[in-house]
Every structure is written in structure tokens, then in C-alpha cells.
Design a protein around this motif. Structure first.
Motif, mmCIF file in Angstrom:
data_model
loop_
_atom_site.group_PDB
_atom_site.id
_atom_site.type_symbol
_atom_site.label_atom_id
_atom_site.label_comp_id
_atom_site.label_asym_id
_atom_site.label_seq_id
_atom_site.Cartn_x
_atom_site.Cartn_y
_atom_site.Cartn_z
ATOM 1 N N ALA A 5 -6.367 2.239 4.821
ATOM 2 C CA ALA A 5 -6.214 3.642 5.195
ATOM 3 C C ALA A 5 -5.215 4.353 4.289
ATOM 4 O O ALA A 5 -5.423 5.518 3.912
ATOM 5 C CB ALA A 5 -5.765 3.736 6.663
ATOM 6 N N LEU A 6 -4.135 3.664 3.914
ATOM 7 C CA LEU A 6 -3.165 4.246 2.999
ATOM 8 C C LEU A 6 -3.744 4.434 1.606
ATOM 9 O O LEU A 6 -3.568 5.491 0.982
ATOM 10 C CB LEU A 6 -1.907 3.364 2.926
ATOM 11 N N TYR A 7 -4.467 3.432 1.128
ATOM 12 C CA TYR A 7 -5.088 3.553 -0.193
ATOM 13 C C TYR A 7 -6.102 4.705 -0.224
ATOM 14 O O TYR A 7 -6.233 5.410 -1.228
ATOM 15 C CB TYR A 7 -5.781 2.250 -0.577
ATOM 16 N N ALA A 13 0.834 -1.209 0.000
ATOM 17 C CA ALA A 13 0.000 0.000 0.000
ATOM 18 C C ALA A 13 0.864 1.252 0.000
ATOM 19 O O ALA A 13 0.546 2.248 -0.669
ATOM 20 C CB ALA A 13 -0.931 -0.008 1.211
ATOM 21 N N ALA A 14 1.963 1.231 0.758
ATOM 22 C CA ALA A 14 2.868 2.384 0.791
ATOM 23 C C ALA A 14 3.485 2.624 -0.582
ATOM 24 O O ALA A 14 3.605 3.775 -1.037
ATOM 25 C CB ALA A 14 3.960 2.162 1.836
ATOM 26 N N VAL A 15 3.856 1.540 -1.266
ATOM 27 C CA VAL A 15 4.399 1.658 -2.622
ATOM 28 C C VAL A 15 3.361 2.277 -3.555
ATOM 29 O O VAL A 15 3.662 3.161 -4.368
ATOM 30 C CB VAL A 15 4.845 0.277 -3.144
ATOM 31 N N ALA A 16 2.116 1.827 -3.421
ATOM 32 C CA ALA A 16 1.044 2.351 -4.268
ATOM 33 C C ALA A 16 0.858 3.850 -4.070
ATOM 34 O O ALA A 16 0.681 4.599 -5.042
ATOM 35 C CB ALA A 16 -0.264 1.619 -3.970
ATOM 36 N N GLY A 74 -5.696 -11.585 0.928
ATOM 37 C CA GLY A 74 -5.410 -11.203 2.304
ATOM 38 C C GLY A 74 -4.514 -9.997 2.452
ATOM 39 O O GLY A 74 -3.950 -9.760 3.534
ATOM 40 N N LEU A 75 -4.365 -9.213 1.398
ATOM 41 C CA LEU A 75 -3.467 -8.072 1.418
ATOM 42 C C LEU A 75 -4.183 -6.733 1.520
ATOM 43 O O LEU A 75 -3.575 -5.683 1.307
ATOM 44 C CB LEU A 75 -2.582 -8.085 0.156
ATOM 45 N N LEU A 76 -5.470 -6.773 1.844
ATOM 46 C CA LEU A 76 -6.220 -5.529 2.018
ATOM 47 C C LEU A 76 -6.628 -5.415 3.492
ATOM 48 O O LEU A 76 -7.792 -5.531 3.856
ATOM 49 C CB LEU A 76 -7.446 -5.500 1.101
ATOM 50 N N THR A 77 -5.645 -5.190 4.331
ATOM 51 C CA THR A 77 -5.888 -5.041 5.756
ATOM 52 C C THR A 77 -6.389 -3.628 6.059
ATOM 53 O O THR A 77 -6.356 -2.746 5.190
ATOM 54 C CB THR A 77 -4.595 -5.296 6.540
ATOM 55 N N ARG A 78 -6.804 -3.403 7.290
ATOM 56 C CA ARG A 78 -7.321 -2.080 7.657
ATOM 57 C C ARG A 78 -6.252 -0.983 7.522
ATOM 58 O O ARG A 78 -6.527 0.079 6.949
ATOM 59 C CB ARG A 78 -7.876 -2.117 9.077
ATOM 60 N N PRO A 79 -5.009 -1.195 8.010
ATOM 61 C CA PRO A 79 -3.979 -0.155 7.815
ATOM 62 C C PRO A 79 -3.679 0.098 6.341
ATOM 63 O O PRO A 79 -3.465 1.244 5.931
ATOM 64 C CB PRO A 79 -2.761 -0.724 8.542
ATOM 65 N N ASP A 105 -7.063 8.120 -2.744
ATOM 66 C CA ASP A 105 -8.348 7.907 -3.441
ATOM 67 C C ASP A 105 -8.393 6.625 -4.255
ATOM 68 O O ASP A 105 -9.094 6.556 -5.269
ATOM 69 C CB ASP A 105 -8.647 9.111 -4.343
ATOM 70 N N MET A 106 -7.677 5.594 -3.796
ATOM 71 C CA MET A 106 -7.735 4.312 -4.481
ATOM 72 C C MET A 106 -8.903 3.467 -3.991
ATOM 73 O O MET A 106 -9.294 2.505 -4.640
ATOM 74 C CB MET A 106 -6.413 3.558 -4.314
ATOM 75 N N VAL A 107 -9.466 3.811 -2.838
ATOM 76 C CA VAL A 107 -10.687 3.181 -2.333
ATOM 77 C C VAL A 107 -11.619 4.270 -1.857
ATOM 78 O O VAL A 107 -11.200 5.377 -1.540
ATOM 79 C CB VAL A 107 -10.417 2.185 -1.193
#
Length: 303
Positions: free
Chosen positions: A295-297, A232-235, A287-292, A301-303
Motif C-alpha cells: 500500500a505504501l509503494y 517501504a516507508a523509506v522508499a 518476504g518483505l512485500l507485505t500488504r501494508p 507508483d512503485m507498484v
């Protein structure tokens, strides 16, 4: 064989079969940009660099005030900024894939497809560079901090982190380019380069998804949460560097006002969310869409 050993062998066979199919696809459906694109054709003055709906300012009061010439200029600079970001990340991608295949069996289809992907990315980067040169737009670069973070990521990232980073970059651009390649008022050079990229990157995305699934199969909770946050940080770094702030001055706009309107632009936010919907579904599945991570996404505005 034990049950787990049998499953592992079956998984390896399935992955090898998948890589073989991707190799066959590459043999049948690949493009040479030097032949597919008419690099000598003059550029029409009134064609956009990308569909106006994908401009960061589309739908804002500033967009309504801009002249048609400014809109054309802005979209050409925006698409070249996105292409420049693509070149930057494709260079990171190539190094990570090459490192992942180091001292692996060259007879395996997965090894051969990985090298095929690297060859594709080399052609794509040259194609993007020539397109920007043709449009007369200077190269845009990531900011210094992002460039250094990219240097660290390409050196250290492995397994699902490396392929997750690859996937998020490719997925975001894929949806945009599917629109650009059909844009009747978009430059032919952009439409054709987008078509080439979409077709060939579809194989790369399949390969990345399979690699992520393979790596995530037996991952524990701690590693899963760490990987989800890193991807998510990379994104967020990629998205924040896609459109350089210099594009607004290049179109004769007040940069401060333009950036303020971009931040408030609900149309742009909706376009970003739509372009990332499929990616978010996949990350959730693995399993890679955790709550933290979510929040980054959400910050970009990716979500």
C-alpha cells in the motif's frame, strides 16, 4: 555439528565467497571520475540532462506547450535534483555500512568490501556534485521533515532495514541511469557519470541483497512485517524527494500547474513501476512485500 550449525557455517562461507568475488570485481572494473569525465569540455546547449521520457512532465499537455529551451532546462534541473537526492542518501548509506562493520574482523572479505563500497560512494557523491556544478544547477535538498527522518534512520537502522533502505534507493536509480547512459541526446557528463554509477552500484546491490537474505533467514513474522513497513516507508520518502518542486520554477513554469500535471501523468507512473519491477520481485522473494508495504509503494507508483 548439528544440522543448523552446519547450515550456518555454510551460509557464512558462501557470504564470504560472494564478498571475495565482489572485491575481485572492484579491482578489475572500477572508474576514477576525475579521469573518465572531461570536466573541462563545454556543454552543448541542446543536450538534455536526462532522456526526455524520464522527465516528470513528459507526456503531459504542459510538456507539449513548453519550448525546447524549457525542456532542456527542466531535464537538467531534474537530473541534478536526483543527483542531489543520491548524495543525501549515499551519506546515509555510508554511515549505516560503517556502523554495521564496527569492530568486525578486518580480515574478512565482507569487511573489506564494505569499506570498498564506502570509498565508491564517496567518489560518486563528489562526481554528482561536480556534475551539477558543471551544469550550473544549484544544490537541491530534501524537505526538512525528510532530512530529520533520514537522520533518525541512519542512526537507528540495522540489519535488513539498513540494507533494505540502501537497496531501494540504488535499484530505483539504476534503471533510470541505464537509459541515461545510452541517451544519444543526453549530456556526455550525465551519460558517463551514469555508466560509472551503474557499473559500480551493481556490486553494491548484490552485497545488499545478500545481506538482506542473510538477515531474513530466521526472522519471525512480527519482525518481518515491521521491517517490510519500514523499508517501504523509506522508499516513499526517497521517491517523494527525488525531484524537488523547485525544478519547475527554474524552467520558467507555473509550479502549481506543473505539480498537478505530474500527479496525473500516467506515463511517469508507468516508468516508475517499470523501474521498480525487479526490486518488487526481490522484496516478495524475501518476504518483505507485505500488504501494508504494498500500500505504501502504491502511494508513490512503485507498484
Amino acid at each position: 555439528m548439528t544440522g543448523s550449525t552446519t547450515e550456518h557455517v555454510q551460509d557464512e562461507r558462501a557470504a564470504e565467497d560472494g564478498s571475495r568475488r565482489l572485491l575481485e570485481s572492484a579491482e578489475k572494473l572500477s572508474y576514477d571520475p576525475t579521469e573518465e569525465i572531461d570536466w573541462e569540455a563545454p556543454l552543448p546547449d541542446d543536450d538534455y540532462g536526462l532522456n526526455p521520457e524520464w522527465s516528470t512532465l513528459y507526456g503531459t499537455p504542459l510538456w507539449n506547450e513548453m519550448s525546447e529551451r524549457q525542456r532542456v532546462t527542466l531535464t537538467r534541473h531534474e537530473v541534478c535534483s536526483i543527483m542531489s537526492t543520491g548524495i543525501w542518501f549515499e551519506m546515509i548509506l555510508q554511515q549505516m555500512v560503517l556502523r554495521d562493520q564496527y569492530v568486525k574482523n578486518p580480515a574478512n572479505s565482507s569487511f573489506q568490501f564494505a569499506l570498498t563500497e564506502i570509498a565508491d560512494e564517496c567518489r560518486h557523491s563528489i562526481m554528482f556534485a561536480r556534475a551539477c556544478e558543471k551544469m550550473g544547477v544549484r544544490a537541491y535538498y530534501p524537505n526538512r521533515a525528510s532530512a530529520e527522518l533520514g537522520r533518525a534512520f541512519k542512526t537507528l537502522a540495522t540489519a535488513e532495514n539498513a540494507y533494505g533502505g540502501i537497496l531501494v534507493a540504488e535499484e530505483i536509480l539504476d534503471v533510470m541511469q541505464r537509459d541515461w547512459m545510452r541517451g544519444e541526446n543526453v549530456l556526455d557528463i550525465v551519460r558517463t557519470s551514469s555508466k560509472i554509477h551503474v557499473v559500480e552500484e551493481s556490486r553494491h546491490m548484490k552485497f545488499a541483497r545478500q545481506e538482506i537474505r542473510d538477515h531474513m533467514r530466521e526472522v519471525g513474522s512480527v519482525r518481518r512485517h515491521a521491517s517490510s513497513a519500514l523499508i517501504a516507508a523509506v522508499a516513499t520518502v526517497i521517491v517523494r524527494n527525488m525531484v524537488n518542486t523547485g525544478v519547475y520554477a527554474a524552467a520558467g513554469l507555473d509550479t502549481r500547474r506543473a505539480l498537478a500535471e505530474v500527479r496525473r501523468n500516467e506515463h511517469r507512473k508507468a516508468m516508475m513501476r517499470s523501474s521498480c519491477a525487479h526490486l518488487m520481485d526481490f522484496l516478495s522473494e524475501t518476504g518483505l512485500l507485505t500488504r501494508p508495504a504494498t500500500a505504501l509503494y502504491r502511494q508513490v507508483d512503485m507498484v
